[in-house]
Each structure stands twice: as structure tokens, then as C-alpha cells.
Design an enzyme around this catalytic site. Structure first.
Site, PDB file in Angstrom:
ATOM      1  N   THR A  37       0.925  -1.322   0.127  1.00 20.21           N
ATOM      2  CA  THR A  37       0.062  -0.052   0.317  1.00 20.21           C
ATOM      3  C   THR A  37       1.156   0.755   0.392  1.00 20.21           C
ATOM      4  O   THR A  37       2.247   0.974   0.788  1.00 20.21           O
ATOM      5  CB  THR A  37      -0.530   0.086   0.996  1.00 20.21           C
ATOM      6  OG1 THR A  37      -0.094   0.065   2.379  1.00 20.21           O
ATOM      7  CG2 THR A  37      -2.014  -1.633   0.941  1.00 20.21           C
TER       8      THR A  37
ATOM      9  N   ALA B 229       3.294  -1.496   5.433  1.00 25.12           N
ATOM     10  CA  ALA B 229       2.176  -0.135   5.303  1.00 25.12           C
ATOM     11  C   ALA B 229       3.413   0.728   6.090  1.00 25.12           C
ATOM     12  O   ALA B 229       4.537   1.008   6.332  1.00 25.12           O
ATOM     13  CB  ALA B 229       1.983  -0.706   7.171  1.00 25.12           C
TER      14      ALA B 229
ATOM     15  N   VAL C 290       7.159  -2.271   7.785  1.00 30.58           N
ATOM     16  CA  VAL C 290       6.934  -1.189   7.321  1.00 30.58           C
ATOM     17  C   VAL C 290       8.343  -0.433   6.406  1.00 30.58           C
ATOM     18  O   VAL C 290       8.970  -0.718   6.010  1.00 30.58           O
ATOM     19  CB  VAL C 290       7.846  -0.553   8.883  1.00 30.58           C
ATOM     20  CG1 VAL C 290       7.993   0.677   9.000  1.00 30.58           C
ATOM     21  CG2 VAL C 290       7.664  -1.217  10.048  1.00 30.58           C
ATOM     22  N   LYS C 291       7.231   0.387   5.729  1.00 25.06           N
ATOM     23  CA  LYS C 291       8.008   0.691   4.338  1.00 25.06           C
ATOM     24  C   LYS C 291       8.822   2.449   5.005  1.00 25.06           C
ATOM     25  O   LYS C 291       7.489   2.980   5.148  1.00 25.06           O
ATOM     26  CB  LYS C 291       6.425   1.085   3.701  1.00 25.06           C
ATOM     27  CG  LYS C 291       6.758   1.035   1.844  1.00 25.06           C
ATOM     28  CD  LYS C 291       5.600   0.837   1.532  1.00 25.06           C
ATOM     29  CE  LYS C 291       5.962   1.102  -0.364  1.00 25.06           C
ATOM     30  NZ  LYS C 291       4.375   0.714  -1.322  1.00 25.06           N
ATOM     31  N   LEU C 292       9.710   2.993   4.130  1.00 32.27           N
ATOM     32  CA  LEU C 292       9.890   3.741   4.273  1.00 32.27           C
ATOM     33  C   LEU C 292      10.961   4.048   3.538  1.00 32.27           C
ATOM     34  O   LEU C 292      11.034   3.899   2.414  1.00 32.27           O
ATOM     35  CB  LEU C 292      11.487   2.953   5.332  1.00 32.27           C
ATOM     36  CG  LEU C 292      11.403   2.213   6.329  1.00 32.27           C
ATOM     37  CD1 LEU C 292      12.938   2.065   6.722  1.00 32.27           C
ATOM     38  CD2 LEU C 292      11.257   2.948   7.740  1.00 32.27           C
TER      39      LEU C 292
END
Ligand code: G3P
Length: 228
Positions: free
Chosen positions: A27, A56, A82-84
Site C-alpha cells: 500500500t 504499511a 514497514v515502508k520507509l
């Protein structure tokens, strides 16, 4: 190659999961805004549908903010990634989160050296955006080939997650380049399956099957299925 679906629409995720070949979901803030859903509620629901990696994204762009949000996301489910963002504070956060055993997806990658930095920071996934490079007349797939070579040269474990996919040609070329994953818009999933010659060929097979003498396999199958 693993297939993720790139969407904020829960129905699309359910549909893609029905095929039985869905490996994960990505996403981003734009997709979630389009869905009109609350980000946290949406991600929790996605985690109930798919037990593969669910990306996310953090919304903060400073280290403390990124770390705070990353810890919130990491508690949602064991399959959260975790999208960074690929910025200085994103890379620093990636190093810290890697040390804590949190899975990460470093996003908005447009160059091989950015991908190298993300791998050195221990990223689980790197997301190069091929479509957006093509949009500005750069060769998006060349970036995938270069990252593949660099990661292989140094045996980096970071998986190449091809993002900003626009059509089945991107998927074919990503597979040929040895990418680990493609994250695919729902519409493109359908395009992967379809070929007019398959439809024409199947129609002919079904018609010709009626001409096969009775008492052969078709009759046996109908009996097995309880049909007369
Ligand atoms: O999830 C990130 C990426 O796939 C976005 O794609 O089409 O907005 O360039 P696009």
C-alpha cells in the site's frame, strides 16, 4: 517470482487472493487516500486476508517520527513490513529497525546507488519504481537489471520488489531481469491471464469435445460428478 498486489482496495485484495497465487500486498499513502479508508483499519483487514508480507508506509519524514510510526505498524501483525522513504532519515531508521528485527521496504527508489544504500542499511525489500522512470523517458527496467547485478555482486539479501508496474510487459521484463517480486495493480493481474488466442482455442476445444464418441472420458466425468 513472487506476486504482490499494489492497492488500497480491499475487494481487489480479496479477488487477487482467490487466484491462490498472491504472496503479499503493498500500500502507499496515495492508494489509501483513494480508498477513503482509515489507514490502520485497512491494514488490519489486509493482514486478515493475506498472511504474506504487508507493506504499511510511514507518513513521517523525520527520524523520530518514522521510528514512532514504524513501531506502531510493527505491532499490528507479524507479517507487517514497514515502508520507509529513501531519504537520509529513512535509511537511518532502516538501520535501527533492521537491528530490532523489524522487516522494512525502502520505497521511492530511482537509482542503483539508492538501492545500494538501502541494502547496506539492511532493507528487507527495495522498491524501484519502473513506471515513473519510463514516464520521464528513462529506462525503468534498466534500473532493475543494474540493482540485480549489484546485489548479486555483493550477495545482498535485500529482495528487489518491482513497483510502479503499469502493464504485463513490465512483469515479463522484471522476471527476465531476475527481480524477486513484482507488486502489481489489480487491473494488470487480469491482463496477465488474458490472451485472445486462449479464448478462441478453448472455445474450439469445447465445441470439438461434443463430437467425441459417447462412453469415453466425458461421460465418465459426468457420472463421477453425479450428472446424467
Ligand atoms: O506502491 C508504489 C508504486 O507501485 C506506485 O505506482 O503507478 O503510482 O507510479 P505508481
Amino acid at each position: 517470482m513472487k506476486f504482490f498486489v499494489d492497492t488500497g482496495e480491499i475487494n481487489e485484495i480479496r479477488e487477487a487472493a482467490k487466484l491462490g497465487i498472491l504472496d503479499g500486498v503493498t500500500t502507499n499513502p496515495s492508494l489509501v487516500a483513494k480508498s477513503g479508508r482509515k489507514y490502520m483499519d485497512l491494514v488490519k483487514e489486509i493482514c486478515e486476508i493475506c498472511n504474506g508480507p504487508i507493506s504499511a508506509e510511514v507518513l513521517a519524514t523525520d527520524y523520530d517520527g518514522i521510528m514512532y510510526e514504524a513501531h506502531v505498524w510493527a505491532k499490528v501483525a507479524p507479517n507487517i513490513v514497514v515502508k520507509l522513504p529513501l531519504i537520509e532519515d529513512g535509511i537511518k531508521a532502516c538501520v535501527t529497525l533492521t537491528g530490532e528485527g523489524v522487516k522494512t521496504n525502502v520505497t521511492l527508489c530511482f537509482s542503483p546507488t539508492q538501492a545500494l544504500l538501502a541494502a547496506k542499511a539492511g532493507a528487507t525489500f527495495i522498491s524501484p519504481f519502473v513506471g515513473r522512470l519510463d514516464d520521464i523517458a528513462f529506462d525503468g527496467m534498466q534500473l532493475i537489471r543494474e540493482i540485480r547485478t549489484i546485489y548479486d555482486n555483493y550477495k545482498f539479501k535485500t529482495e528487489i520488489l518491482v513497483a510502479s508496474v503499469r502493464d504485463p510487459i513490465h512483469i515479463r521484463d522484471a522476471a527476465l531481469a531476475g527481480a524477486d517480486i513484482s507488486t502489481i495493480p489489480f487491473k494488470v493481474f487480469g491482463q496477465l491471464l488474458k490472451h485472445p488466442l486462449t479464448d478462441i482455442g478453448l472455445k474450439r476445444f469445447v465445441e470439438d469435445a461434443q463430437k467425441i464418441p459417447k462412453g469415453t472420458m466425458i461421460i465418465e466425468r459426468d457420472a463421477a460428478l453425479g450428472k446424467k
